[in-house]
Design an enzyme around this catalytic site. Structure first.
Site, PDB file in Angstrom:
ATOM      1  N   GLN A  48      34.631  38.401  33.927  1.00  0.00           N
ATOM      2  CA  GLN A  48      33.739  38.531  35.076  1.00  0.00           C
ATOM      3  C   GLN A  48      33.884  39.866  35.800  1.00  0.00           C
ATOM      4  O   GLN A  48      33.016  40.231  36.595  1.00  0.00           O
ATOM      5  CB  GLN A  48      33.983  37.373  36.043  1.00  0.00           C
ATOM      6  CG  GLN A  48      33.609  36.037  35.408  1.00  0.00           C
ATOM      7  CD  GLN A  48      33.835  34.878  36.351  1.00  0.00           C
ATOM      8  OE1 GLN A  48      34.878  34.253  36.315  1.00  0.00           O
ATOM      9  NE2 GLN A  48      32.875  34.588  37.205  1.00  0.00           N
ATOM     10  N   ARG A 106      45.267  36.070  41.679  1.00  0.00           N
ATOM     11  CA  ARG A 106      45.147  35.305  40.449  1.00  0.00           C
ATOM     12  C   ARG A 106      44.102  35.987  39.563  1.00  0.00           C
ATOM     13  O   ARG A 106      42.954  36.142  39.979  1.00  0.00           O
ATOM     14  CB  ARG A 106      44.703  33.860  40.785  1.00  0.00           C
ATOM     15  CG  ARG A 106      44.624  33.011  39.567  1.00  0.00           C
ATOM     16  CD  ARG A 106      44.066  31.607  39.752  1.00  0.00           C
ATOM     17  NE  ARG A 106      43.650  31.248  38.412  1.00  0.00           N
ATOM     18  CZ  ARG A 106      42.608  30.529  38.086  1.00  0.00           C
ATOM     19  NH1 ARG A 106      41.853  29.978  39.000  1.00  0.00           N
ATOM     20  NH2 ARG A 106      42.312  30.325  36.821  1.00  0.00           N
ATOM     21  N   HIS A 151      41.256  32.371  30.097  1.00  0.00           N
ATOM     22  CA  HIS A 151      40.146  31.996  30.979  1.00  0.00           C
ATOM     23  C   HIS A 151      38.839  32.064  30.166  1.00  0.00           C
ATOM     24  O   HIS A 151      38.032  32.963  30.357  1.00  0.00           O
ATOM     25  CB  HIS A 151      40.109  32.919  32.205  1.00  0.00           C
ATOM     26  CG  HIS A 151      39.327  32.377  33.367  1.00  0.00           C
ATOM     27  ND1 HIS A 151      39.876  32.149  34.616  1.00  0.00           N
ATOM     28  CD2 HIS A 151      38.042  32.009  33.469  1.00  0.00           C
ATOM     29  CE1 HIS A 151      38.956  31.663  35.432  1.00  0.00           C
ATOM     30  NE2 HIS A 151      37.826  31.579  34.762  1.00  0.00           N
ATOM     31  N   ASN A 195      42.601  27.944  31.943  1.00  0.00           N
ATOM     32  CA  ASN A 195      41.748  27.650  33.091  1.00  0.00           C
ATOM     33  C   ASN A 195      40.634  26.672  32.734  1.00  0.00           C
ATOM     34  O   ASN A 195      39.876  26.915  31.799  1.00  0.00           O
ATOM     35  CB  ASN A 195      41.101  28.950  33.600  1.00  0.00           C
ATOM     36  CG  ASN A 195      40.152  28.694  34.760  1.00  0.00           C
ATOM     37  OD1 ASN A 195      40.587  28.383  35.862  1.00  0.00           O
ATOM     38  ND2 ASN A 195      38.855  28.780  34.508  1.00  0.00           N
ATOM     39  N   GLU A 196      40.525  25.599  33.493  1.00  0.00           N
ATOM     40  CA  GLU A 196      39.401  24.660  33.429  1.00  0.00           C
ATOM     41  C   GLU A 196      39.036  24.191  32.018  1.00  0.00           C
ATOM     42  O   GLU A 196      37.957  24.501  31.500  1.00  0.00           O
ATOM     43  CB  GLU A 196      38.153  25.262  34.100  1.00  0.00           C
ATOM     44  CG  GLU A 196      38.345  25.508  35.580  1.00  0.00           C
ATOM     45  CD  GLU A 196      37.051  25.917  36.290  1.00  0.00           C
ATOM     46  OE1 GLU A 196      36.023  26.110  35.611  1.00  0.00           O
ATOM     47  OE2 GLU A 196      37.066  26.027  37.521  1.00  0.00           O
ATOM     48  N   ASN A 336      40.821  23.666  40.904  1.00  0.00           N
ATOM     49  CA  ASN A 336      39.649  24.403  41.356  1.00  0.00           C
ATOM     50  C   ASN A 336      38.641  23.397  41.890  1.00  0.00           C
ATOM     51  O   ASN A 336      38.312  22.425  41.207  1.00  0.00           O
ATOM     52  CB  ASN A 336      39.003  25.167  40.195  1.00  0.00           C
ATOM     53  CG  ASN A 336      39.916  26.253  39.637  1.00  0.00           C
ATOM     54  OD1 ASN A 336      40.963  26.556  40.202  1.00  0.00           O
ATOM     55  ND2 ASN A 336      39.506  26.840  38.522  1.00  0.00           N
ATOM     56  N   TYR A 338      34.867  22.946  44.164  1.00  0.00           N
ATOM     57  CA  TYR A 338      33.709  23.591  44.790  1.00  0.00           C
ATOM     58  C   TYR A 338      32.746  22.620  45.464  1.00  0.00           C
ATOM     59  O   TYR A 338      32.231  22.893  46.528  1.00  0.00           O
ATOM     60  CB  TYR A 338      32.935  24.417  43.752  1.00  0.00           C
ATOM     61  CG  TYR A 338      33.667  25.655  43.283  1.00  0.00           C
ATOM     62  CD1 TYR A 338      33.579  26.843  44.001  1.00  0.00           C
ATOM     63  CD2 TYR A 338      34.446  25.639  42.129  1.00  0.00           C
ATOM     64  CE1 TYR A 338      34.250  27.989  43.586  1.00  0.00           C
ATOM     65  CE2 TYR A 338      35.128  26.783  41.715  1.00  0.00           C
ATOM     66  CZ  TYR A 338      35.026  27.949  42.439  1.00  0.00           C
ATOM     67  OH  TYR A 338      35.695  29.078  42.029  1.00  0.00           O
ATOM     68  N   GLU A 404      41.145  27.722  43.030  1.00  0.00           N
ATOM     69  CA  GLU A 404      39.826  28.337  43.254  1.00  0.00           C
ATOM     70  C   GLU A 404      39.052  27.505  44.258  1.00  0.00           C
ATOM     71  O   GLU A 404      39.088  26.266  44.208  1.00  0.00           O
ATOM     72  CB  GLU A 404      38.959  28.359  41.971  1.00  0.00           C
ATOM     73  CG  GLU A 404      39.279  29.441  40.998  1.00  0.00           C
ATOM     74  CD  GLU A 404      38.348  29.412  39.773  1.00  0.00           C
ATOM     75  OE1 GLU A 404      37.178  28.984  39.898  1.00  0.00           O
ATOM     76  OE2 GLU A 404      38.816  29.812  38.701  1.00  0.00           O
ATOM     77  N   TRP A 447      37.897  32.210  45.659  1.00  0.00           N
ATOM     78  CA  TRP A 447      37.093  32.855  44.630  1.00  0.00           C
ATOM     79  C   TRP A 447      35.874  33.429  45.340  1.00  0.00           C
ATOM     80  O   TRP A 447      35.078  32.648  45.842  1.00  0.00           O
ATOM     81  CB  TRP A 447      36.642  31.844  43.560  1.00  0.00           C
ATOM     82  CG  TRP A 447      35.952  32.562  42.459  1.00  0.00           C
ATOM     83  CD1 TRP A 447      34.674  33.052  42.476  1.00  0.00           C
ATOM     84  CD2 TRP A 447      36.500  32.933  41.194  1.00  0.00           C
ATOM     85  NE1 TRP A 447      34.407  33.712  41.318  1.00  0.00           N
ATOM     86  CE2 TRP A 447      35.502  33.660  40.507  1.00  0.00           C
ATOM     87  CE3 TRP A 447      37.746  32.740  40.576  1.00  0.00           C
ATOM     88  CZ2 TRP A 447      35.708  34.171  39.230  1.00  0.00           C
ATOM     89  CZ3 TRP A 447      37.930  33.256  39.304  1.00  0.00           C
ATOM     90  CH2 TRP A 447      36.918  33.956  38.643  1.00  0.00           C
TER      91      TRP A 447
END
Ligand code: NAG
Ligand code: NAG
Ligand code: NAG
Length: 500
Positions: A48, A106, A151, A195-196, A336, A338, A404, A447
């Site tokens: 990213q 991170r 990731h 990650n995730e 994480n 959201y 996150e 994030w």
């Protein structure tokens, strides 16, 4: 399990909706301070921000390939080839972090920047140097490093051999992780293996909406999940036995979870919501904590698979040895978070072969909830508090980290009051969970430090507290109002003008 749902369902009376919206209708942000040892950070991921997708020996990874082959998959037609050019501008990113006063950063290592074809047959010194330079710059600024080994960006060379669906991926990953422990161990304060996994497997190998775009809903994604868990567990054990005694650092996996709120007070909706939480979070947390898939997944998928004519469950089993291997491979639970969904029981499962159908419940979001840059992204601050209390209730007195959290918009406006409100309200519910719920949350990771390349949303999903002007070739980082608010929270440990 399904039969039980049906029985309780028949007992439903019209109770009307009652949920966090009612419970927190008059909510005011807390004026309590964060505990002295609470740590604040920011997060990014290699694809990213780095750009430099083919520079200095880096090999292609699945997102490079996915977006080059399918430019139509990105909302704004962009891609990650340059992203925010943090390959060259990492000092700018760290300058921003220093300005905000974060304690840790991170970020992730790009597998194919270090090992261009994914294997130790080919080691790229320029990639190693790049990360060492970041570590040195962080150290110079007194910022601790929180490093994600994987990731989402498996090297394309390994995807050509099946990627996360090939059982050999466990050894490929462990060899890469071992190389990272040895090469960067002395610089890293906290390791994250992966990650995730839910996004890797469900979005990448189930729905196929994320790279590598494999569509195998309700089948391949479970094979992927099994391999991800085994890869994580083997790497964690290796680190625990060999590297923990040398470096005295902690290692964990990052899991993502929305909050799932029952649509009504009915018992069937309560069961439906718990089932969904087990499919979303328990699918990965239960093996890591207890060794195996959640019982509701084993039962549902076995029953549905049989009805669908499969000769065995679509959910691959773990052997006893594998259960022992996976069980307990964490130092803390990093989450994480959201957004939030409502969950309803349904009278009859659809029996489609799919991950969503396997949970046998219906989810939806409310129109009254504020929407961020993409329709599923609703702003529901009380979901943070409910998720944390549920985590403690379900998994016991663990150390929890929020690895996150943050909110997107499409414009990148510098006057981002909505982001200030998001951070303030989500953190307020987190603080309530600490003080009123006794949940041991030790850190919060926002994030993101800068607007960056948000996967399939491209640059239409901006989550930074610094704006990156994509029309200016020098890609300047410009502080948004939220960066000042977050800096003040870190300095005062307080969300409002005055704390008690
Ligand atoms: C919120 O405030 C209103 C108006 O004062 C009151 O009628 C309502 O009962 C309150 N709701 C809760 C959940 O406390
Ligand atoms: C189930 O069927 C697949 C092929 O469809 C086969 O490879 C597998 O061995 C079968 N499993 C059992 C337990 O019979
Ligand atoms: C972004 O850069 C362009 C080109 O230099 C400039 O015209 C524009 O004003 C900049 N936008 C912001 C918000 O700084």
């Amino acid at each position: 399990m399904w039969l039980y749902n049906l029985i309780v369902l028949s007992a439903i009376v019209a109770l009307g909706a009652a949920d966090g919206d009612d419970e927190f209708a008059n909510y005011t942000v807390t004026n309590r301070r964060f505990p002295d040892d609470f740590r604040f950070g920011v997060a990014t991921a290699a694809h990213q921000i780095e750009g430099a997708w083919n520079l200095d020996g880096k090999g292609p990874q699945i997102w490079d390939t996915f977006f080059h082959e399918h430019p139509e998959k990105v909302d704004d037609g962009s891609n990650g080839d340059v992203a925010t050019d943090s390959y060259h501008l990492y000092k700018e990113d760290i300058r921003c972090m220093n300005e905000v006063g974060v304690v840790f950063y991170r970020f992730s290592l790009a597998w194919s920047r270090i090992l261009p074809d994914g294997t130790l047959n080919n080691i790229n010194q320029a990639g190693i140097d790049y990360y060492k330079n970041i570590f040195k710059e962080l150290k110079a600024k007194g910022i601790r490093s929180f490093v994600t080994i994987y990731h989402w960006d498996i090297p394309t060379a390994l995807q050509e051999k099946g990627g996360w669906l090939n059982p050999e991926v466990v050894d490929w990953y462990v060899a890469y992780a071992k190389f990272c422990f040895e090469t960067f161990g002395e610089y890293v304060d906290n390791w994250i293996t992966i990650n995730e996994p839910k996004q890797i497997c469900h979005a990448g190998y189930g729905l196929g909406v994320y790279a590598p775009g494999v569509v195998s809903n309700g089948i391949g994604e479970y094979v992927c999940a099994r391999h991800v868990l085994l890869a994580h567990a083997k790497a964690w054990r290796l680190w625990d036995e060999k590297y923990r005694p040398i470096f005295h650092t902690e290692t964990t996996i990052v899991l993502d979870s929305d909050w799932y709120e029952p649509a009504t007070y009915s018992e069937s909706d309560a069961i439906a919501a718990e089932t969904k939480r087990q499919f979303i979070f328990g699918m990965y947390a239960n093996p890591i904590i207890h060794g195996n898939w959640p019982k509701v997944m084993i039962d549902n998928i076995a029953e549905f698979s049989k009805k669908q004519g499969f000769n065995e469950s679509r959910l691959p089993a773990f052997s006893n040895e594998e259960i022992e291997l996976i069980k307990g491979t964490y130092d803390n639970l990093a989450i994480n978070h959201y957004t939030t969904y409502m969950v309803k029981s349904i009278p009859e499962p659809t029996y489609e072969v799919s991950f969503d159908a396997d949970s046998g419940v219906a989810t939806y979001q409310k129109d009254t909830w504020e929407t961020a840059a993409i329709d599923w992204f609703k702003v529901v601050p009380w979901g943070m508090g409910k998720l944390l209390r549920w985590l403690k209730h379900t998994y016991g007195d663990q150390v929890f980290l929020i690895s996150e959290n943050g909110v997107s918009d499409r414009t990148g406006t510098l006057r981002d009051q909505h982001r200030i409100d998001y951070i303030k309200n989500y953190l307020s519910h987190l603080l309530d969970a600490i003080y009123d719920g006794g949940v041991n949350v030790k850190a919060y990771t926002l994030w993101s430090i800068i607007d960056n390349f948000e996967w399939t949303q491209g640059f239409n999903g901006k989550l930074g507290i610094y704006y990156v002007n994509q029309s200016d070739p020098s890609l300047p980082r410009i502080p948004k109002d939220s960066s000042k608010y977050y800096a003040n929270v870190i300095k005062t440990k307080c969300l409002v003008d005055e704390c008690v």
